[in-house]
Design a protein around this motif. Structure first.
Motif, mmCIF file in Angstrom:
data_model
loop_
_atom_site.group_PDB
_atom_site.id
_atom_site.type_symbol
_atom_site.label_atom_id
_atom_site.label_comp_id
_atom_site.label_asym_id
_atom_site.label_seq_id
_atom_site.Cartn_x
_atom_site.Cartn_y
_atom_site.Cartn_z
ATOM 1 N N LEU A 178 0.836 -1.198 0.000
ATOM 2 C CA LEU A 178 0.000 0.000 0.000
ATOM 3 C C LEU A 178 0.876 1.256 0.000
ATOM 4 C CD1 LEU A 178 -3.028 0.501 0.106
ATOM 5 C CD2 LEU A 178 -2.882 0.668 2.556
ATOM 6 N N LYS A 179 1.929 1.223 0.806
ATOM 7 C CA LYS A 179 2.864 2.344 0.877
ATOM 8 C C LYS A 179 3.496 2.582 -0.499
ATOM 9 C CE LYS A 179 4.823 2.351 5.106
ATOM 10 N NZ LYS A 179 5.819 2.047 6.130
ATOM 11 N N ASN A 180 3.938 1.486 -1.126
ATOM 12 C CA ASN A 180 4.554 1.620 -2.457
ATOM 13 C C ASN A 180 3.560 2.157 -3.473
ATOM 14 O OD1 ASN A 180 7.063 0.725 -1.671
ATOM 15 N ND2 ASN A 180 6.582 -1.421 -2.033
ATOM 16 N N LEU A 181 2.306 1.687 -3.377
ATOM 17 C CA LEU A 181 1.278 2.155 -4.324
ATOM 18 C C LEU A 181 1.008 3.646 -4.120
ATOM 19 C CD1 LEU A 181 -1.238 -0.837 -4.244
ATOM 20 C CD2 LEU A 181 0.135 -0.103 -6.180
ATOM 21 N N PHE A 182 0.925 4.079 -2.867
ATOM 22 C CA PHE A 182 0.718 5.502 -2.569
ATOM 23 C C PHE A 182 1.850 6.327 -3.175
ATOM 24 C CE2 PHE A 182 -2.560 7.093 0.227
ATOM 25 C CZ PHE A 182 -3.170 5.943 0.708
ATOM 26 N N PHE A 183 3.070 5.855 -2.940
ATOM 27 C CA PHE A 183 4.250 6.601 -3.378
ATOM 28 C C PHE A 183 4.250 6.809 -4.893
ATOM 29 C CE2 PHE A 183 8.709 6.706 -4.801
ATOM 30 C CZ PHE A 183 9.157 7.790 -4.085
ATOM 31 N N TRP A 184 4.027 5.711 -5.628
ATOM 32 C CA TRP A 184 4.114 5.810 -7.088
ATOM 33 C C TRP A 184 2.867 6.432 -7.702
ATOM 34 C CZ3 TRP A 184 8.686 5.784 -9.053
ATOM 35 C CH2 TRP A 184 9.691 5.033 -8.466
ATOM 36 N N SER A 185 1.698 6.170 -7.098
ATOM 37 C CA SER A 185 0.492 6.747 -7.715
ATOM 38 C C SER A 185 0.470 8.268 -7.520
ATOM 39 C CB SER A 185 -0.784 6.104 -7.176
ATOM 40 O OG SER A 185 -0.897 6.358 -5.821
ATOM 41 N N ALA A 186 1.131 8.754 -6.457
ATOM 42 C CA ALA A 186 1.216 10.210 -6.265
ATOM 43 C C ALA A 186 2.025 10.848 -7.391
ATOM 44 C CB ALA A 186 1.856 10.521 -4.922
ATOM 45 N N GLN A 187 2.854 10.047 -8.048
ATOM 46 C CA GLN A 187 3.629 10.578 -9.177
ATOM 47 C C GLN A 187 2.861 10.468 -10.490
ATOM 48 O OE1 GLN A 187 7.678 9.720 -9.676
ATOM 49 N NE2 GLN A 187 8.153 9.651 -7.520
ATOM 50 N N GLY A 188 1.633 10.010 -10.415
ATOM 51 C CA GLY A 188 0.771 10.024 -11.600
ATOM 52 C C GLY A 188 0.720 8.734 -12.399
ATOM 53 N N PHE A 189 1.273 7.655 -11.885
ATOM 54 C CA PHE A 189 1.224 6.400 -12.641
ATOM 55 C C PHE A 189 -0.161 5.771 -12.539
ATOM 56 C CE2 PHE A 189 5.757 6.820 -11.655
ATOM 57 C CZ PHE A 189 6.286 6.664 -12.924
ATOM 58 N N ASN A 229 -2.903 2.341 -13.014
ATOM 59 C CA ASN A 229 -2.871 0.992 -12.425
ATOM 60 C C ASN A 229 -1.930 0.029 -13.152
ATOM 61 O OD1 ASN A 229 -4.654 1.833 -10.569
ATOM 62 N ND2 ASN A 229 -6.373 0.546 -11.197
ATOM 63 N N VAL A 230 -1.980 0.067 -14.488
ATOM 64 C CA VAL A 230 -1.134 -0.868 -15.251
ATOM 65 C C VAL A 230 0.339 -0.519 -15.040
ATOM 66 C CG1 VAL A 230 -0.639 -1.771 -17.549
ATOM 67 C CG2 VAL A 230 -2.955 -1.124 -16.952
ATOM 68 N N GLU A 231 0.637 0.761 -15.070
ATOM 69 C CA GLU A 231 2.028 1.185 -14.877
ATOM 70 C C GLU A 231 2.524 0.829 -13.479
ATOM 71 O OE1 GLU A 231 2.146 5.078 -17.846
ATOM 72 O OE2 GLU A 231 1.281 5.249 -15.848
ATOM 73 N N LEU A 286 5.884 -2.379 -9.887
ATOM 74 C CA LEU A 286 6.042 -3.114 -8.625
ATOM 75 C C LEU A 286 6.090 -4.630 -8.818
ATOM 76 C CD1 LEU A 286 3.536 -0.979 -6.546
ATOM 77 C CD2 LEU A 286 6.001 -0.881 -6.434
ATOM 78 N N GLY A 287 5.806 -5.074 -10.040
ATOM 79 C CA GLY A 287 5.833 -6.514 -10.305
ATOM 80 C C GLY A 287 4.736 -7.265 -9.576
ATOM 81 N N VAL A 288 3.544 -6.684 -9.538
ATOM 82 C CA VAL A 288 2.404 -7.375 -8.917
ATOM 83 C C VAL A 288 1.261 -7.522 -9.908
ATOM 84 C CG1 VAL A 288 2.902 -6.650 -6.545
ATOM 85 C CG2 VAL A 288 1.470 -5.222 -7.955
ATOM 86 N N HIS A 289 0.370 -8.429 -9.598
ATOM 87 C CA HIS A 289 -0.795 -8.730 -10.423
ATOM 88 C C HIS A 289 -1.602 -7.447 -10.678
ATOM 89 C CE1 HIS A 289 -4.086 -11.086 -11.928
ATOM 90 N NE2 HIS A 289 -3.467 -12.218 -11.614
ATOM 91 N N ARG A 290 -2.065 -7.281 -11.934
ATOM 92 C CA ARG A 290 -2.869 -6.092 -12.258
ATOM 93 C C ARG A 290 -4.133 -6.028 -11.407
ATOM 94 N NH1 ARG A 290 -2.952 -5.230 -18.669
ATOM 95 N NH2 ARG A 290 -5.097 -4.507 -18.520
ATOM 96 N N VAL A 291 -4.723 -7.223 -11.180
ATOM 97 C CA VAL A 291 -5.956 -7.281 -10.381
ATOM 98 C C VAL A 291 -5.684 -6.825 -8.936
ATOM 99 C CG1 VAL A 291 -7.803 -8.816 -9.575
ATOM 100 C CG2 VAL A 291 -6.822 -9.132 -11.838
#
Lengths: 385, 102
Positions: B45-56, B58-60, B65-70
């Motif tokens: 969740l922390k990693n997702l917050f960090f990268w999504s704040a940069q505008g990436f 879901n697919v990106e 992060l090398g995790v399932h798209r779902v």
């Protein structure tokens, strides 16, 4: 501990790197994973599977010929290399052969040296985790003939005695040569210790080596359905799950009840595979993100017998990255740096080691031009009491 | 030994620092319960917050992060459905961690 590796082909990969197979990517619904390794295994009938341009652009490619069930012969070795040479791979791997001995290994190392001078690709030498001490000595002595060492594990279920053998090889090689080590054919589930009857989802590979690929061989079918519990990562049957959940509790990731998840039929098997795949990715991401400060929290409730080995390898990685490879260390003699490393290694906790390096040593060396190594060692020794 | 501990406590542990410690432990427990209820992995969740704040998107994020798209979809839809107070608690906890580099 994250780092980058620039390959001879110009590509950059993030280490420690999981190697993804075509099957992994399609299960994850992804076309590629950024700056990681694509592990393309040779198929006797189909050859190397072709992949899309995005994979080639964003991932480093290993074209691998599995010889782990073939007895060694020079012809087979040359043929496996020939299969890789004219492909678009970034590495050439000299694979491990079944029961290879010291003589076979000599041939492999010599050939690796010849290929290294001729091709602009990273050369990987693969050996078994069962390799004898004499073989390891030889590998270390001639480590300039290749770029990366790969240790083949080849099991579905990790147990302490074999894991210890593997860790010893990694530790020794890294300690002497400073080189990178990949592990191939590794398990993600390990046996528990004397306190636990269950096995664990315990994919610690990012902590102990620089790259790894999951075992690709099919395991024997289980007698009963077992699944890793998302709460404690133990591999349990339905009765085991009922110790921590109610049968009607919903498993959020697949939106299904515990009882339903253990249902029969092909469709349910697929749901279970999806569940375990998603859980595995989450844990792998967690392990990849571990820092010296958070490693204790992760290892706290894991089987104790493995912890010392994992911590030693993690500490070694930390010291290599923060001391041996640091610019300030290059002004000292190698033997002096080894003495300092030894002192640092005496600390049990990685976060303490990190703090000593960053707060004590780096501060000292940045203040003065050349601090004698004895002063640095004293600084570390004194702070221990 | 007991005397030493008492001295340490008298000199170093103030009422306010003890209060801070207790409230941070309470916060940690609350966050772990929120995550447990929804089977969210706090590190991911922390990693997702960090990268999504940069505008990436879901697919990106999944590729990065090398995790399932779902999995990424599930995390973002769980956050959308979450009560505002709970989301705020989670957000504050994660951003505090990211600021401190943990």
């Amino acid at each position: 501990m994250k780092s980058e590796l620039k390959l001879k082909s110009g590509k950059i990969i993030n280490l420690p790197s999981r190697m993804f197979r075509n099957k992994d990517l399609s299960e994850m619904n992804l076309d590629y994973v950024e700056n990681k390794i694509y592990f393309n295994k040779y198929d006797e009938k189909k050859g190397f599977i072709s992949f899309n341009k995005e994979v080639e652009k964003n991932m480093a490619i290993i074209n691998y010929v599995d010889c782990s069930t073939t007895p060694f012969s020079k012809e087979e070795l040359v043929s496996s290399i020939k299969k890789q040479i004219d492909t678009n791979s970034d590495f050439i791997i000299l694979p491990y052969f079944k029961d290879e001995n010291e003589y076979d290994l000599n041939i492999k190392i010599e050939l690796a040296g010849k290929i290294k001078t001729r091709y602009n690709k990273e050369i990987i030498l693969e050996i078994s985790y069962k390799a004898t001490p004499q073989m390891i000595k030889k590998v270390i002595k001639q480590s300039e003939n290749f770029d990366i060492l790969a240790v083949f594990y080849g099991v579905h279920y990790g147990r302490f005695p074999s894991f210890r053998l593997l860790c010893e090889k990694i530790f020794l090689f890294k300690q002497v040569t400073n080189g990178k080590v990949f592990c191939t054919g590794v398990p993600l589930v390990f046996s528990g210790d004397e306190y636990s009857k269950y096995s664990y989802l315990f994919p610690i590979w990012s902590l102990v080596c620089d790259g790894w690929v999951k075992n690709w061989k099919r395991g024997g079918g289980a007698k009963e359905i077992r699944l890793v519990d998302y709460e404690d990562y133990r591999n349990k049957n339905f009765m085991g799950w009922c110790e921590t959940h109610k049968p009607n509790d919903i498993v959020e990731s697949v939106n299904m009840s515990v009882k339903g998840l253990f249902g029969d039929g092909h469709a349910m098997k697929q749901v279970r595979e999806q569940y375990i795949g998603m859980l595995r990715d989450e844990v792998l991401n967690e392990v990849y993100s571990i820092t010296p400060k958070s490693i204790g929290t992760y290892l706290r409730d894991k089987p104790r017998i493995y912890i010392a080995l994992i911590l030693d390898l993690y500490k070694q990685k930390l010291i290599i990255q923060k001391v041996r490879e640091a610019n300030w260390a290059k002004t000292y003699a190698e033997n002096d740096i080894r003495l300092l490393e030894k002192e640092l290694f005496n600390f049990l906790s990685p976060s303490e080691i990190e703090e000593k390096i960053e707060k004590n040593i780096v501060t000292l060396v940045s203040k003065e031009q050349k601090v004698p190594i004895s002063v640095l060692i004293n600084e570390v020794q004194n702070s221990r009491f | 030994m007991i005397e030493k501990n008492d001295n340490y406590l008298n000199f170093n542990v103030t009422h306010s620092s003890m209060g801070e410690l207790l409230s941070s432990l309470k916060e940690k427990e609350e966050i772990s319960n929120i995550c447990k209820e929804r089977s969210l992995n706090i590190i991911l969740l922390k990693n997702l917050f960090f990268w999504s704040a940069q505008g990436f998107n879901n697919v990106e994020l999944a590729r990065k992060l090398g995790v399932h798209r779902v999995t990424v979809q599930r995390y973002s839809s769980t956050l959308k459905k979450m009560k505002v107070e709970e989301y705020h608690k989670l957000f504050n906890y994660i951003s505090k961690g990211l600021r401190n580099g943990v």
